[in-house]
Write a protein that holds these residues in place. Structure first.
Motif, PDB file in Angstrom:
ATOM      1  N   LYS A   1       0.662  -1.036   0.034  1.00 56.66           N
ATOM      2  CA  LYS A   1       0.065  -0.166   0.421  1.00 56.66           C
ATOM      3  C   LYS A   1       0.862   1.574  -0.623  1.00 56.66           C
ATOM      4  O   LYS A   1       0.627   2.047  -0.708  1.00 56.66           O
ATOM      5  CB  LYS A   1      -0.721   0.106   0.909  1.00 56.66           C
ATOM      6  CG  LYS A   1      -2.220  -1.131   1.398  1.00 56.66           C
ATOM      7  CD  LYS A   1      -2.403  -0.969   2.588  1.00 56.66           C
ATOM      8  CE  LYS A   1      -3.860  -2.074   2.653  1.00 56.66           C
ATOM      9  NZ  LYS A   1      -4.919  -1.837   4.017  1.00 56.66           N
ATOM     10  N   LYS A   2       1.837   1.386   0.976  1.00 55.48           N
ATOM     11  CA  LYS A   2       2.603   2.172   1.020  1.00 55.48           C
ATOM     12  C   LYS A   2       3.395   2.098  -0.028  1.00 55.48           C
ATOM     13  O   LYS A   2       4.173   3.438  -0.628  1.00 55.48           O
ATOM     14  CB  LYS A   2       3.068   2.245   2.050  1.00 55.48           C
ATOM     15  CG  LYS A   2       2.498   2.419   3.489  1.00 55.48           C
ATOM     16  CD  LYS A   2       3.399   2.229   4.789  1.00 55.48           C
ATOM     17  CE  LYS A   2       2.156   2.439   6.365  1.00 55.48           C
ATOM     18  NZ  LYS A   2       2.947   2.201   7.473  1.00 55.48           N
ATOM     19  N   ASN A   3       4.393   1.602  -0.474  1.00 53.46           N
ATOM     20  CA  ASN A   3       5.427   1.662  -1.436  1.00 53.46           C
ATOM     21  C   ASN A   3       4.482   1.356  -2.968  1.00 53.46           C
ATOM     22  O   ASN A   3       5.721   0.742  -3.656  1.00 53.46           O
ATOM     23  CB  ASN A   3       6.003   0.931  -1.536  1.00 53.46           C
ATOM     24  CG  ASN A   3       7.041   1.670  -0.015  1.00 53.46           C
ATOM     25  OD1 ASN A   3       8.128   2.622   0.029  1.00 53.46           O
ATOM     26  ND2 ASN A   3       6.400   0.606   0.964  1.00 53.46           N
ATOM     27  N   ALA A   4       3.545   1.253  -3.504  1.00 52.80           N
ATOM     28  CA  ALA A   4       2.873   0.449  -4.854  1.00 52.80           C
ATOM     29  C   ALA A   4       3.322   1.312  -6.154  1.00 52.80           C
ATOM     30  O   ALA A   4       4.028   0.498  -7.363  1.00 52.80           O
ATOM     31  CB  ALA A   4       1.105   0.965  -5.089  1.00 52.80           C
ATOM     32  N   GLU A   5       3.404   2.895  -5.967  1.00 49.74           N
ATOM     33  CA  GLU A   5       4.204   3.145  -7.592  1.00 49.74           C
ATOM     34  C   GLU A   5       6.012   2.956  -7.063  1.00 49.74           C
ATOM     35  O   GLU A   5       6.222   2.686  -8.264  1.00 49.74           O
ATOM     36  CB  GLU A   5       4.517   4.921  -6.787  1.00 49.74           C
ATOM     37  CG  GLU A   5       2.861   5.362  -7.116  1.00 49.74           C
ATOM     38  CD  GLU A   5       2.277   4.936  -8.298  1.00 49.74           C
ATOM     39  OE1 GLU A   5       2.650   5.706  -9.241  1.00 49.74           O
ATOM     40  OE2 GLU A   5       0.957   4.265  -8.383  1.00 49.74           O
ATOM     41  N   ALA A   6       6.470   2.282  -6.485  1.00 55.56           N
ATOM     42  CA  ALA A   6       7.892   2.223  -6.142  1.00 55.56           C
ATOM     43  C   ALA A   6       8.324   0.374  -6.784  1.00 55.56           C
ATOM     44  O   ALA A   6       9.694   0.061  -7.035  1.00 55.56           O
ATOM     45  CB  ALA A   6       8.684   2.548  -5.380  1.00 55.56           C
ATOM     46  N   VAL A   7       7.435  -0.460  -6.954  1.00 56.86           N
ATOM     47  CA  VAL A   7       7.849  -1.631  -6.855  1.00 56.86           C
ATOM     48  C   VAL A   7       7.725  -2.073  -8.210  1.00 56.86           C
ATOM     49  O   VAL A   7       6.416  -1.205  -9.309  1.00 56.86           O
ATOM     50  CB  VAL A   7       5.904  -1.883  -6.503  1.00 56.86           C
ATOM     51  CG1 VAL A   7       6.372  -4.312  -6.515  1.00 56.86           C
ATOM     52  CG2 VAL A   7       6.069  -2.304  -4.800  1.00 56.86           C
TER      53      VAL A   7
END
Length: 445
Positions: A225-231
Motif C-alpha cells: 500500500k505504501k510503496n505501490a508506485e515504487a514496486v
C-alpha cells in the motif's frame, strides 16, 4: 496458513498440561489427569493464551450448556429452537410465559446432566469449549480411537469438543465423515520478493507475513500500500521439496480414523486461500505486475500440490474402500461445488459477525471457517469430525455456529510437535529443523 498466530509464555517457552496446572496452582491428583502418563502431561505445545480450569460439578448453568453432549445436547437444542420460534412470532403475554417455561425446563435439564457427572475433578479447557484430554479420555468418548495407529498417539494431549455426538452417530450406523489436513506450507519455506524500481529488494515470508531478512520493514500488504508506485516486480522462491512429518501425519491421521469409524474423508489443500490473500495484497499494483505474480505463484504451488497428491494416492492404496476426496485450487469442479454449497451459509446476516478480520484476509477467512463443512457440502454428510491442528480452534467453532441445525460438527484437535530447535513447532521453525520425510519413508510412521 493457520487460524491464529502463536503466542508463547515467558518469551520462548511453550505450554504443557504440567505447566498449566502449575500456573493455576492445581495439584494433578485433583484433576482428570491424575492417572495421565508423564509423557502426556509434559508434552510441549504452542497455543495462544486462552486457558482456564473447570470442574464439571461446579459449572454455572449459563455456561454449562456448551458441555452438554448426546441426548442432553439434542434436547437443549430443541428447547432453544422452540424459544427462538416464540421470539420470532412476536411479543405476547402467552409467548413470554411459554418462553419462561421452556427456560425453566432447560435449567432443569442442565442441572440433572451436571449432577449425573458428579463432583468431577478439574479439567483444563482451551478457549472456553475445548477440553484437554489424554488418549485414554478420547477412547472413552470415541472407542474406535483405540484402533488407530497414529504416531505419538498415546503421548500427545488432545483438544476435544462433541466427540460423543460423533461416536453415537457411528454406533447408530449413520453416515459420518472425517475432515482436516495440512497447511499448504510452513514458515521459511516460501519467500515473497518485492523488486523495487531502484533495484533493491524486500523479502517477506509468505506464510506468516514476517520478514526473513535483517532490515525492518512492514508486513507485505502494508508495504505494498505504501510503496505501490515504487514496486517493479513481485516474485517467489520456494524452498519446499519434501513434506514434513507433521504434514504427512496430518493426512495419515484422517485415513486411520476414517478406517476405524467406517467414515468418508475430505482433505482440503488451501493453495486457493493463499492465492486469495495474494489477490487482495497486490490490489494496489498494476495489472501487469499482478498477472506475473499470479503465474509465478502457481508455478511454485504446483510442485507442492504434487507432493500432497502423491501422498494422498499412496494412502488411498493402503486404505482401500474409503470414500475420499482431496480438494486443491486445481480441482475446479470440486472447488466450484464447494463455493456453490457454502454460499447460503456465508451470506447469512448472522455470518457477518463471524467472518471478520483485516481486509486482505476476508476471502481467505471465509475458506477457513467453512472448510470443516466440506463433507457436508460435497456429499451431504451431517455428522462430521474435524481432525486438525490446534490452531484451527477458532475456525472450527465458527463453522459449528454457522452450520448449527444443519450439521453436527465435532473436533479432535492436536498440537503440532515441537521441532528440534526445542521451542518452535515444526510449522514455525527454520528449514534446518523442519523434520522432512523422504518419499521412501512413506508408510513407516
Amino acid at each position: 496458513m493457520h487460524g491464529e498466530e502463536y503466542t508463547y509464555i515467558h518469551g520462548n517457552d511453550v505450554y504443557s498440561i504440567q505447566s498449566l496446572l502449575a500456573a493455576f496452582s492445581i495439584k494433578q491428583e485433583n484433576t482428570i489427569y491424575k492417572d495421565t502418563p508423564n509423557d502426556v502431561v509434559r508434552w510441549p505445545f504452542s497455543a495462544s493464551n486462552f486457558f482456564e480450569t473447570v470442574s464439571t460439578g461446579d459449572i454455572p448453568l449459563n455456561e454449562a450448556e456448551q458441555f452438554l453432549e448426546g441426548d442432553d445436547k439434542r434436547e437443549a437444542e430443541k428447547i432453544n429452537a422452540e424459544i427462538k420460534n416464540y421470539k420470532d412470532t412476536g411479543t405476547t403475554i402467552a409467548n413470554q410465559n411459554r418462553i419462561k417455561t421452556l427456560r425453566t425446563q432447560k435449567k432443569e435439564l442442565i442441572s440433572k446432566a451436571m449432577l449425573r457427572r458428579g463432583s468431577a475433578p478439574v479439567a483444563l479447557v482451551y478457549k472456553t469449549f475445548m477440553e484437554i484430554n489424554d488418549s485414554a479420555a478420547v477412547e472413552k468418548k470415541i472407542p474406535q480411537f483405540k484402533h488407530t495407529a497414529w504416531p505419538y498417539r498415546s503421548q500427545m494431549p488432545y483438544f476435544t469438543a462433541g466427540l460423543e455426538d460423533f461416536a453415537q452417530a457411528v454406533s447408530r450406523g449413520e453416515e459420518t465423515a472425517i475432515t482436516g489436513g495440512p497447511c499448504f506450507f510452513g514458515e521459511y519455506e516460501v519467500d515473497m520478493i518485492w523488486t523495487l524500481k531502484d533495484g533493491s529488494q524486500r523479502i517477506f515470508d509468505f506464510t506468516t507475513r514476517r520478514k526473513n531478512s535483517g532490515e525492518l520493514v512492514s508486513q507485505e500488504a502494508e508495504f505494498t500500500k505504501k510503496n505501490a508506485e515504487a514496486v517493479a516486480d513481485v516474485s517467489f522462491q520456494s524452498h519446499k521439496t519434501l513434506l514434513t512429518t507433521e504434514e504427512y501425519d496430518s493426512i495419515l491421521y484422517l485415513f486411520e480414523l476414517a478406517q476405524a469409524t467406517n467414515s468418508c474423508l475430505t482433505i482440503p489443500i488451501v493453495d486457493a486461500s493463499y492465492e486469495k490473500y495474494l489477490d487482495a495484497m497486490l490490489a494496489p499494483l498494476s495489472e501487469e505486475i499482478r498477472t506475473r505474480a499470479h503465474i509465478r505463484f502457481r508455478e511454485i504451488a504446483r510442485p507442492i500440490i504434487a507432493l500432497y497428491r502423491e501422498l494422498f494416492e499412496a494412502l488411498k492404496k493402503k486404505y482401500p474402500g474409503i470414500k475420499c476426496a482431496m480438494m486443491t485450487g486445481e480441482d475446479t469442479e470440486l472447488l466450484n461445488l464447494y463455493y456453490e454449497k457454502r454460499t447460503p451459509f456465508v451470506e447469512k446476516p448472522s455470518s457477518r459477525r463471524i467472518i471478520s478480520g483485516i481486509k486482505e484476509k476476508i476471502e481467505s477467512v471465509k475458506d477457513y471457517i467453512t472448510l470443516p463443512a466440506l463433507p457436508f457440502y460435497l456429499w451431504g454428510i451431517k455428522n462430521v469430525l474435524e481432525v486438525d491442528y490446534l490452531g484451527e480452534t477458532d475456525s472450527f467453532w465458527k463453522c459449528r455456529k454457522m452450520h448449527k441445525g444443519q450439521m453436527n460438527l465435532s473436533a479432535l484437535l492436536y498440537p503440532i510437535k515441537i521441532s528440534a530447535d526445542g521451542w518452535r513447532s515444526i510449522f514455525s521453525t527454520e528449514l534446518k529443523y523442519k523434520e522432512y520425510i523422504a518419499k521412501e519413508a512413506y508408510g513407516t510412521r
